[in-house]
Design a protein around this motif. Structure first.
Motif: not given
Length: 289
Positions: A167-176
């Motif tokens: 639930n804390a990981l959703r909505g981010k943008r970037g490389s992984v």
């Protein structure tokens, strides 16, 4: 009569222009030769199979490194991220593993390399550490926080570790960077793989004048792991990405490196070297698993 007008805050002196020109030449050379940049600037020499995986993964959206235990995949990934973060401005990378503690361990590997704490890298420089923004939270700029370990460079690039709370990981943008990805489940991956769904070249503005912007480095999913259970998504992705790479799709790269290759074919600049793995270690691992 001679008039002298002072330079405003928006103008650059000739000296500043020359300095920026020199820096731009180094940066553009590094983007075209990232493994050489790591060697010349960071003082880190890679084994040939590490340099090959590094170079083939440099500017593609999807890369997988399936390597045996002890092949140095986490160290290679740390050097890879150091190079990319320093050469590409405003580039954000997230580290994902099974747990927050494992993500912190991967982060610490990069931190130790930057701060010259690893004896094996005998000629490692402190250039990357100097580019990390210092703050009141950390004298080195490497911040260890429960919400995520992180640092930021002066060029705007960032590295952040992720927790295992979906639930804390959703909505981010970037490389992984997925480290030890062979044991991550499909639900976890389905959330994080959406981080690169935005085109890095997309942008809007209020001006009517059309400017020619440079092509941006694509966001990337880098899967790094030793072999695991074939029932997990990593195995299926490995098959799919391998087929796409063999078919000639330049967006995909897979490195499959087993222990015997490391033992028998380790080279530096094409010259055979003694492997850092031993036959006894490999045989013991095979007996255990």
């Amino acid at each position: 009569m001679e008039y002298i007008s002072k330079i405003s805050g928006k103008e650059l002196s000739q000296r500043k222009i020359e300095e920026y020109y020199k820096i731009s030449k180094i940066v553009n050379w590094g983007r075209a030769n990232p493994t050489r940049f790591a060697e010349e600037i960071f003082g880190i020499k890679l084994i040939d199979f590490q340099a090959w995986a590094f170079m083939q993964s440099w500017a593609i959206p999807y890369a997988m490194w399936l390597e045996c235990r002890g092949a140095g995949k986490t160290s290679t990934a740390a050097i890879f991220l150091q190079t990319k973060l320093l050469l590409i401005p405003n580039y954000k990378v997230f580290i994902s593993t099974l747990t927050a503690d494992q993500s912190a361990d991967t982060f610490k590997k990069l931190e130790d390399i930057a701060l010259q704490r690893i004896p094996q890298f005998r000629t490692c420089t402190d250039i990357f550490a100097r580019e990390v923004e210092k703050s009141g939270f950390s004298s080195t700029g490497f911040i260890h926080d429960q919400s995520g370990h992180r640092f930021r460079l002066y060029n705007g690039s960032e590295l952040v570790t992720l927790s295992s709370n979906l639930n804390a990981l959703r909505g981010k943008r970037g490389s992984v960077l997925f480290d030890e990805n062979a044991w991550q489940d499909s639900e976890h991956l389905s959330v994080l793989e959406n981080y690169i769904n935005v085109d890095s070249n997309f942008g809007l503005g209020t001006q009517t004048q059309v400017l020619l912007d440079p092509v941006q480095m694509p966001l990337q999913l880098l899967y790094v792991s030793s072999a695991g259970d074939v029932t997990y998504p990593f195995y299926q992705k490995l098959k799919t990405y391998t087929k796409k790479m063999i078919a000639g799709d330049s967006n995909y790269f897979v490195c499959d490196l087993d222990a015997n290759t490391v033992l028998n074919y380790s080279t530096v600049d094409g010259i055979p070297i003694k492997s850092h793995l031993t036959k006894e270690q490999i045989e013991k691992q095979i007996e255990d698993d």
